[in-house]
Each structure stands twice: as structure tokens, then as C-alpha cells.
Design a protein around this motif. Structure first.
Motif, short mmCIF file in Angstrom:
data_model
loop_
_atom_site.label_atom_id
_atom_site.label_comp_id
_atom_site.label_asym_id
_atom_site.label_seq_id
_atom_site.Cartn_x
_atom_site.Cartn_y
_atom_site.Cartn_z
N ASP A 1 -46.87 47.28 -18.87
CA ASP A 1 -45.98 48.02 -19.78
C ASP A 1 -44.84 47.40 -20.40
O ASP A 1 -44.52 47.34 -21.46
N LEU B 1 -40.43 55.18 -20.08
CA LEU B 1 -40.89 54.53 -18.77
C LEU B 1 -39.63 54.11 -17.79
O LEU B 1 -39.94 54.12 -16.52
N GLN C 1 -45.59 44.99 -22.84
CA GLN C 1 -45.81 45.63 -24.16
C GLN C 1 -44.37 45.84 -24.91
O GLN C 1 -44.56 45.66 -26.08
#
Length: 452
Positions: free
Chosen positions: A154, A192, A157
Motif C-alpha cells: 500500500d 491509510l 502504491q
């Protein structure tokens, strides 16, 4: 003259009432339908049709509109009444559909509308579909929920998105597709921060999200979304400080300085630059040179040529020791061309003061123009425009016209409000020579590019 907005009748239905409230909030915030559409990833035409109750909205879009307009939940609460009213109007499962229904009720909420091919051909093929009809066939963007737990993939990314979108920003400017793409990426990245994150990944997570916020803040600055730029750059700075990442902190403060200087607040810009230079021993040579350049640009705007030249000299001395291997990846943009462009912009401002030489500014800007690659079209175009303006202002219109046309070739490919404003300054510098046919033709071309 622009047409007056169509009066809205909120008494026809709850949905009409919601559309009118949406328009009211938009006007209070001083946003056009296009600007509001950019904030929520739809077209300005879609916003206009939702306000007129000519196109359905949905819960997710209503929430994004409320957030974009800082309505404090007012539009979300009103949307619940729209949904409740729709539930009351919903026919029983076993009842026959009425013979006639309102256009909005007749359109399915899903966007996968079947198209009768024969009917389409009979109506004139694809040409029969208006642009607004084509937009109705597209799925509505939806904020994907962040994962419950952060993984290294994540974080990677988010960094990849920041790198890609920063490249687009350098090449094409901060408006258009670049800004829309960044909005969606940041919404997911911000989620996140609320997910469960292992302690070992926390530094990398805050660095990645902070980096994306800085990229988006710089892009918003270029698009003249200045309040967004300030919030995003401060957010990026806070992420950097939470992560203890001095390199990201320096980048965020550099952009805060540049934005403040551009907006006519050089004293604030100087404060940001000097704040960035705190504990300069923790920064690389390029990062220090970058911040000394921000300092030089602030001092130049404050009309202090002596201190400006001193800051440029400090920047040059530090940059001469730069080593590529010592920098974080995002500092790759700060190469010899960028260094000369930034110092050239500072020298440009003092070159226009009485009794000052333009030689340093000309040399620096010319080096930047010569050395910038296509990956940095915006920087090359802005330096070209500055150089043409300086040459025009110092009495060499023939040479300036040639340089200006090359600058226009680059600016015409960008979505950059900064580049457009520099073109306006070039046109002002050309006014004393407006009787010259070549200068007049240049001004006409500038006007066309500015209006595009």
C-alpha cells in the motif's frame, strides 16, 4: 454576456429542493460548476444538471459535494430526506409500473444503460448522443475504502502514484487531468492513516502520504487553488515531522515559500525558507541550495538586491558539492537546469530594479531553457517567458519576439495558471513597442493562448 442561471423551483420535489441548496452552497463558496466538478471528479455540466434536477445524484456524490463545499453535513442531512422521499414513491414489488414517470425516476441508478443498436443507428449513430448523454453512461467515481491494515504494498502504491503524478505535473501543469487524478489518490492515501499500521511501517507510511500531499499541494498552487495548496503543503509538512523525515520537510517548506512569494507574501516565504534551513546539517546539498534559492526569491521580491545576490552565491557554493547518490528520489528534478532557473527567477526580479544589471538573470534563464528536457516542459516554458520578458523590458524587442514565440510553443501545451500569468507580464512589457508589427502579432498570439 453569460446567461443568468435558470431559476430553480424548490417546491416541485425534495430533490429539486436539494438541487437548489446545492447551488446556494456553491455560490456562497464562490465556485463555478466547473470548479466544483473538479473537486468531486465530475464535469461542470453534471453539477449544473444535478442542480436543475435533470440528472440524478447518489449518496456517495452527495457526501463528496458536502465535503467540497464545507457544508458541515447540511447537504448530507438534506440528502437523507431525498432518499426517504424516493422510498415513499417506490412502487410495491408486484405492482405494475406507471404509464408515465418523471425523467429522473425513470432513469436507473446504475449507469450500464442498454442501448438499442437499431434505434441508435436510426437516430444518426453515435453523433446523435450529446456530450451530456455520453457522460451519463460513465460510472460515477466512488471512494474506495482503505484497507483495514497497512501493508508495504500500500505504501509503495502511494509513492508510485506521487512519482507518476509529479511527472505529469512537471510536464503538463497542475490543472486538468493531473489535479483530478491527485484528488482521488489523496483520498485513498489519507484513509491509510486511519488504518491499523504496524510500528515498523509508520515512518514509511507518513512519508508516502506526506509526499503525495506535497505533490498535490504544488499542483494546486500551479492551478491557483491557493487555499487548497496551503492546507495540503502544511499537511505534508506535518506528515514529514511525524515521520522525522527532514528531506520531505524541506521539500514541503520550499513549496510553501514559493507559493507565499508568488501570492505577494515574500516575508512569509522568507520565514518558510529559513524554517526549512533549520538543522541544515541534516539536509543534502541540493536541498540546502533549493531553500537558499527560495530565500533569494523572497529577498528579491522585497527589493533587496544585495542580500538576494548573497543568497544566490550561497546557493551556488552549496550546489557545487551536490552528489546524486545522496538525495531522495524526488529531488532528481533539482538538476543544473532547475538550479539555474530558480536562481534566474530571483535575479530576474532584481534586474528590473533601477540601476541593476540584467546579465546574471539572462545567463541563468538561458541555461535553464537550454538544459530543461521535455520532462520539465513547464519549467522550460516559464523560464523562456521570463527571459523574453526581461529582454523586452530592457529594450531589445526584436530578440524578445523570437524568444517569446518559442515560449508560447511550450505554454500552449500546458495547463498552468502560473505560466499564463507570466505571459500576461510579457504582454505588458511589450506595450511600449506595440506599434511594431512583429510585437503586435506577438501580443495577438499571447491573447489567444491566454484565452484558450
Amino acid at each position: 454576456m453569460p446567461q443568468k442561471p435558470k431559476p430553480l423551483d424548490e417546491t416541485r420535489s425534495v430533490r429539486d429542493w436539494w438541487g437548489k441548496e446545492l447551488r446556494n452552497w456553491r455560490q456562497v463558496r464562490g465556485l463555478s460548476t466547473r470548479l466544483l466538478g473538479d473537486k468531486v471528479h465530475v464535469s461542470g455540466t453534471t453539477i449544473e444538471r444535478i442542480e436543475k434536477n435533470e440528472r440524478p445524484c447518489d449518496t456517495a456524490l452527495a457526501a463528496r459535494l458536502d465535503e467540497a463545499l464545507e457544508a458541515g453535513g447540511a447537504l448530507v442531512r438534506l440528502w437523507r430526506l431525498v432518499e426517504a422521499d424516493a422510498d415513499k414513491r417506490q412502487p410495491a414489488p408486484d405492482s405494475a409500473p406507471p404509464a408515465s414517470r418523471h425523467a429522473d425516476d425513470a432513469r436507473p441508478e446504475r449507469n450500464d444503460l442498454p442501448v438499442d443498436r437499431r434505434a441508435l443507428l436510426a437516430a444518426g449513430g453515435v453523433a446523435a448522443l450529446r456530450p451530456t448523454s455520453l457522460l451519463d453512461l460513465l460510472p460515477q467515481p466512488n471512494n474506495a475504502p482503505a484497507p483495514a491494515q497497512v501493508r508495504p504494498e500500500d505504501i509503495e502504491q502511494v509513492l508510485t502514484a506521487a512519482t507518476t503524478l509529479s511527472g505529469w505535473d512537471h510536464a503538463y501543469g497542475g490543472g486538468g487531468l493531473v489535479r483530478s487524478s491527485l484528488l482521488g489518490q489523496l483520498a485513498w492515501a489519507r484513509g491509510l492513516l486511519q488504518a491499523d499500521c504496524p510500528a515498523a511501517l509508520e515512518h514509511d507510511l507518513f512519508t508516502a502520504v506526506g509526499r503525495l500531499a506535497v505533490v498535490m499541494g504544488a499542483s494546486a498552487f500551479d492551478a491557483y487553488e491557493h487555499q487548497d495548496a496551503i492546507r495540503l503543503l502544511h499537511f505534508g509538512q506535518q506528515c514529514a515531522e511525524h515521520a522525522g523525515n527532514w528531506h520531505l520537510r524541506a521539500t514541503a517548506l520550499n513549496w510553501l515559500a514559493r507559493q507565499a512569494i508568488w501570492c505577494g507574501r515574500p516575508d512569509d516565504g522568507l520565514t518558510h525558507a529559513e524554517n526549512g534551513l533549520v538543522r541544515a546539517d541534516r539536509l543534502t546539498h541540493r536541498e540546502q541550495a533549493m531553500l537558499y534559492n527560495a530565500r533569494a526569491r523572497a529577498l528579491a521580491k522585497m527589493g533587496n538586491p544585495k542580500e538576494t545576490l548573497r543568497a544566490i552565491g550561497q546557493s551556488d557554493a552549496i550546489f557545487s558539492h551536490a552528489r546524486p547518490s545522496e538525495d531522495v528520489p524526488w529531488m532528481a528534478y533539482y538538476d543544473n537546469a532547475q538550479h539555474h532557473g530558480d536562481t534566474g527567477h530571483a535575479a530576474f526580479d532584481i534586474a528590473l530594479l533601477p540601476g541593476q544589471s540584467s546579465t546574471l538573470a539572462r545567463q541563468r534563464l538561458q541555461t535553464a531553457v537550454d538544459q530543461h528536457t521535455d520532462a520539465y516542459r513547464r519549467s522550460r516554458a516559464i523560464s523562456s517567458t521570463k527571459l523574453a520578458t526581461l529582454i523586452m523590458a530592457t529594450g531589445d524587442p526584436a530578440h524578445a519576439v523570437d524568444m517569446a514565440h518559442r515560449a508560447l510553443d511550450g505554454v500552449g501545451r500546458l495547463r498552468s495558471r502560473r505560466a499564463i500569468d507570466d505571459l500576461k507580464a510579457l504582454s505588458r512589457a511589450a506595450r511600449p513597442y506595440a506599434r511594431d508589427s512583429d510585437v503586435a502579432a506577438l501580443q495577438e498570439r499571447v491573447a489567444l493562448v491566454v484565452a484558450a
